[in-house]
Design an enzyme around this catalytic site. Sequence first.
Site, PDB file in Angstrom:
ATOM      1  CE1 TYR A  39       1.193   1.349  -9.418  1.00 52.03           C
ATOM      2  CE2 TYR A  39       1.387  -0.326 -11.130  1.00 52.03           C
ATOM      3  CZ  TYR A  39       1.640   0.962 -10.670  1.00 52.03           C
ATOM      4  OH  TYR A  39       2.343   1.841 -11.461  1.00 52.03           O
ATOM      5  CE1 TYR A  68       7.988 -13.225  -6.519  1.00 49.80           C
ATOM      6  CE2 TYR A  68       6.959 -11.565  -7.901  1.00 49.80           C
ATOM      7  CZ  TYR A  68       7.498 -11.946  -6.683  1.00 49.80           C
ATOM      8  OH  TYR A  68       7.518 -11.060  -5.641  1.00 49.80           O
ATOM      9  CB  THR A 103       1.458   2.137 -15.263  1.00 49.95           C
ATOM     10  OG1 THR A 103       2.065   0.873 -15.525  1.00 49.95           O
ATOM     11  CG2 THR A 103       0.129   1.888 -14.555  1.00 49.95           C
ATOM     12  CG  ASP A 104       3.305  -1.197 -19.259  1.00 48.91           C
ATOM     13  OD1 ASP A 104       3.190  -1.222 -18.022  1.00 48.91           O
ATOM     14  OD2 ASP A 104       4.205  -1.812 -19.876  1.00 48.91           O
ATOM     15  CD  GLU A 105       1.793  -3.330 -13.533  1.00 44.39           C
ATOM     16  OE1 GLU A 105       0.826  -3.708 -12.857  1.00 44.39           O
ATOM     17  OE2 GLU A 105       2.969  -3.482 -13.186  1.00 44.39           O
ATOM     18  CE  LYS A 158      -0.162   5.066 -11.824  1.00 43.75           C
ATOM     19  NZ  LYS A 158       0.392   6.365 -11.355  1.00 43.75           N
TER      20      LYS A 158
HETATM   21  P1  NAD Z   1       8.421   5.147  -6.474  1.00 40.78           P
HETATM   22  O1  NAD Z   1       7.665   4.193  -5.619  1.00 40.78           O
HETATM   23  O2  NAD Z   1       9.895   4.998  -6.591  1.00 40.78           O
HETATM   24  O3  NAD Z   1       8.160   6.649  -5.962  1.00 40.78           O
HETATM   25  C1  NAD Z   1       6.890   7.113  -5.611  1.00 40.78           C
HETATM   26  C2  NAD Z   1       7.083   8.443  -4.887  1.00 40.78           C
HETATM   27  O4  NAD Z   1       5.792   8.959  -4.566  1.00 40.78           O
HETATM   28  C3  NAD Z   1       7.866   8.339  -3.569  1.00 40.78           C
HETATM   29  O5  NAD Z   1       8.801   9.374  -3.475  1.00 40.78           O
HETATM   30  C4  NAD Z   1       6.792   8.484  -2.508  1.00 40.78           C
HETATM   31  O6  NAD Z   1       7.272   9.024  -1.291  1.00 40.78           O
HETATM   32  C5  NAD Z   1       5.797   9.389  -3.200  1.00 40.78           C
HETATM   33  N1  NAD Z   1       4.438   9.281  -2.678  1.00 40.78           N
HETATM   34  C6  NAD Z   1       3.735   8.135  -2.456  1.00 40.78           C
HETATM   35  N2  NAD Z   1       2.518   8.436  -1.954  1.00 40.78           N
HETATM   36  C7  NAD Z   1       2.439   9.797  -1.886  1.00 40.78           C
HETATM   37  C8  NAD Z   1       1.445  10.694  -1.464  1.00 40.78           C
HETATM   38  N3  NAD Z   1       0.254  10.266  -1.019  1.00 40.78           N
HETATM   39  N4  NAD Z   1       1.692  12.017  -1.539  1.00 40.78           N
HETATM   40  C9  NAD Z   1       2.907  12.472  -1.976  1.00 40.78           C
HETATM   41  N5  NAD Z   1       3.897  11.657  -2.357  1.00 40.78           N
HETATM   42  C10 NAD Z   1       3.668  10.328  -2.332  1.00 40.78           C
HETATM   43  O7  NAD Z   1       7.717   5.108  -7.878  1.00 40.78           O
HETATM   44  P2  NAD Z   1       8.289   5.229  -9.368  1.00 40.78           P
HETATM   45  O8  NAD Z   1       8.698   3.901  -9.836  1.00 40.78           O
HETATM   46  O9  NAD Z   1       9.222   6.356  -9.416  1.00 40.78           O
HETATM   47  O10 NAD Z   1       6.943   5.601 -10.155  1.00 40.78           O
HETATM   48  C11 NAD Z   1       6.564   6.967 -10.333  1.00 40.78           C
HETATM   49  C12 NAD Z   1       5.278   7.017 -11.140  1.00 40.78           C
HETATM   50  O11 NAD Z   1       5.468   6.382 -12.398  1.00 40.78           O
HETATM   51  C13 NAD Z   1       4.101   6.291 -10.490  1.00 40.78           C
HETATM   52  O12 NAD Z   1       2.943   7.030 -10.730  1.00 40.78           O
HETATM   53  C14 NAD Z   1       4.044   4.954 -11.212  1.00 40.78           C
HETATM   54  O13 NAD Z   1       2.743   4.426 -11.213  1.00 40.78           O
HETATM   55  C15 NAD Z   1       4.479   5.378 -12.610  1.00 40.78           C
HETATM   56  N6  NAD Z   1       5.119   4.324 -13.430  1.00 40.78           N
HETATM   57  C16 NAD Z   1       6.180   3.617 -12.930  1.00 40.78           C
HETATM   58  C17 NAD Z   1       6.815   2.681 -13.749  1.00 40.78           C
HETATM   59  C18 NAD Z   1       8.006   1.880 -13.253  1.00 40.78           C
HETATM   60  O14 NAD Z   1       8.429   0.953 -13.956  1.00 40.78           O
HETATM   61  N7  NAD Z   1       8.592   2.185 -12.108  1.00 40.78           N
HETATM   62  C19 NAD Z   1       6.362   2.474 -15.061  1.00 40.78           C
HETATM   63  C20 NAD Z   1       5.250   3.210 -15.515  1.00 40.78           C
HETATM   64  C21 NAD Z   1       4.655   4.145 -14.694  1.00 40.78           C
HETATM   65  O1  DAU Z   2       4.895  -1.892 -16.367  1.00 31.43           O
HETATM   66  C1  DAU Z   2       4.970  -0.744 -15.576  1.00 31.43           C
HETATM   67  C2  DAU Z   2       5.007  -1.147 -14.127  1.00 31.43           C
HETATM   68  O2  DAU Z   2       6.256  -1.790 -13.928  1.00 31.43           O
HETATM   69  C3  DAU Z   2       4.850   0.028 -13.165  1.00 31.43           C
HETATM   70  O3  DAU Z   2       3.579   0.587 -13.347  1.00 31.43           O
HETATM   71  C4  DAU Z   2       5.029  -0.433 -11.722  1.00 31.43           C
HETATM   72  O4  DAU Z   2       4.995   0.663 -10.844  1.00 31.43           O
HETATM   73  C5  DAU Z   2       6.365  -1.125 -11.606  1.00 31.43           C
HETATM   74  O5  DAU Z   2       6.516  -1.645 -10.296  1.00 31.43           O
HETATM   75  C6  DAU Z   2       6.481  -2.259 -12.624  1.00 31.43           C
HETATM   76  O6  DAU Z   2       5.559  -3.326 -12.322  1.00 31.43           O
HETATM   77  P1  DAU Z   2       5.990  -4.872 -12.470  1.00 31.43           P
HETATM   78  O7  DAU Z   2       5.094  -5.652 -11.616  1.00 31.43           O
HETATM   79  O8  DAU Z   2       6.129  -5.264 -13.887  1.00 31.43           O
HETATM   80  O9  DAU Z   2       7.472  -4.759 -11.859  1.00 31.43           O
HETATM   81  P2  DAU Z   2       8.285  -5.659 -10.828  1.00 31.43           P
HETATM   82  O10 DAU Z   2       9.664  -5.084 -10.767  1.00 31.43           O
HETATM   83  O11 DAU Z   2       7.577  -5.861  -9.544  1.00 31.43           O
HETATM   84  O12 DAU Z   2       8.340  -7.065 -11.589  1.00 31.43           O
HETATM   85  C7  DAU Z   2       8.864  -7.187 -12.891  1.00 31.43           C
HETATM   86  C8  DAU Z   2       8.734  -8.644 -13.306  1.00 31.43           C
HETATM   87  O13 DAU Z   2       9.608  -9.448 -12.481  1.00 31.43           O
HETATM   88  C9  DAU Z   2       7.340  -9.202 -13.099  1.00 31.43           C
HETATM   89  O14 DAU Z   2       7.037 -10.134 -14.155  1.00 31.43           O
HETATM   90  C10 DAU Z   2       7.429  -9.941 -11.784  1.00 31.43           C
HETATM   91  C11 DAU Z   2       8.859 -10.433 -11.773  1.00 31.43           C
HETATM   92  N1  DAU Z   2       9.466 -10.563 -10.421  1.00 31.43           N
HETATM   93  C12 DAU Z   2       9.420  -9.471  -9.612  1.00 31.43           C
HETATM   94  C13 DAU Z   2       9.945  -9.532  -8.340  1.00 31.43           C
HETATM   95  C14 DAU Z   2       9.886  -8.326  -7.415  1.00 31.43           C
HETATM   96  C15 DAU Z   2      10.077 -11.747 -10.032  1.00 31.43           C
HETATM   97  O15 DAU Z   2      10.150 -12.725 -10.781  1.00 31.43           O
HETATM   98  N2  DAU Z   2      10.593 -11.805  -8.762  1.00 31.43           N
HETATM   99  C16 DAU Z   2      10.556 -10.750  -7.903  1.00 31.43           C
HETATM  100  O16 DAU Z   2      11.046 -10.890  -6.739  1.00 31.43           O
END
Ligand code: NAD
Ligand code: DAU
Length: 345
Positions: A151, A208, A127-129, A155
Amino acid sequence: MTILVTGGAGFIGSHFVRRMINQDTRVVVLDKLTYAGNLENLRDITGDSRRSKQFTFYKGDICNQELVEYILSTEGIDAIINFAAETHVDRSILSASAFIDTDMKGVLVLLEASRRYAIKKFIQISTDEVYGTAYHSAFKETDALNPGNPYSASKAGGDRLAYSYWITYKLPIIITRASNNYGPYQYPEKFIPLFITNAIEDRKLPLYGDGRQIRDWIHVEDHCAGIDFLLTHGKDGEVYNIGGGNERCNIDTASLILDELKKPGTLIEHVKDREGHDRRYALDCTKLKALGYRPKIEFETGLRDTIQWYRDNENWWKRIKNSEFMGYYHKQYNHRFISPCLQNQ
Ligand code: NAD
Ligand code: DAU
């Protein structure tokens, strides 16, 4: 080709599974079905007699070495794409241990098994985080990692562990670092689906702090296209940023959502900020562009379509919001809202 998609019942994983099945790839999914995993996300595949023939599902944990080795020894896996993770920053701040288990130890189990069964490609979805806040310019793949919450720290551990298996054992790994995804089937704890579904229900939108934090949004289908592209064009041992090129302030994104749904701006409530909140994420994607990939979906169009999807699929998210989610929501937000009348919202 047969691929193992871990976390394939989650948000991004399920889109990737659909994409690969539609290209006639055989897909094996291993997913623990945590609160974020949902087989409904794959209903169009499991309910289709033709496409379901290309699909095998295992409910289980990536930390379960015996199960992972059983799958690799029996399913003829060519490549592993590891999406499985605990993914919500706010939950990691409440309790970090599941993040360490899945996002670090789980990656170790997958890497070790991949080595034993000579897997030809392992893509670690990072992730970019992991870079932390982008105070000045956008981050390049060679920049230092500076994760600032449990988190992103876990990662970063998985990311570097995967890299170490390339350096040490020449396991053919690729690491991707994507920016914030949005689109259908995203669990409604995340910012965009939370704000869309709350607005549809006339609930307050908990923004937030000052809401001036910046995220770079990429549509989930563009992200999956980038990973698919790297499966064939990526170089082993390399890291690739996958950004959307859509940097937006949270408050502007919240306003776009309200405008599209024709709801009043008064639904936004500024609440207590996230602890250690990263102010801005930004990626330099020159490396991936040079290989020939760039995202296609323009943010405002993608967001409009996503809002429409949540309008059309209330059953999907209402079922989620009526279960585990509400307990988490109250724990996370009740003390943040200022107005007493909002305690029930
Ligand atoms: P999500 O939370 O929607 O899904 C995660 C999935 O992983 C779920 O289906 C869950 O049941 C499964 N899982 C969790 N723990 C597990 C375990 N121990 N064994 C097997 N399965 C397990 O997540 P997402 O948003 O789809 O993210 C997917 C991947 O992409 C993650 O690795 C996340 O770090 C990465 N990512 C997400 C974002 C984003 O913006 N959502 C951005 C960059 C990278
Ligand atoms: O950047 C990639 C990441 O993006 C992934 O690695 C993570 O899995 C994914 O959850 C996401 O992380 P963020 O923390 O950026 O996403 P989130 O949706 O939680 O929040 C996005 C922005 O919105 C962040 O600046 C926090 C803000 N926020 C979020 C929530 C849930 C609010 O202001 N209010 C809220 O209730």
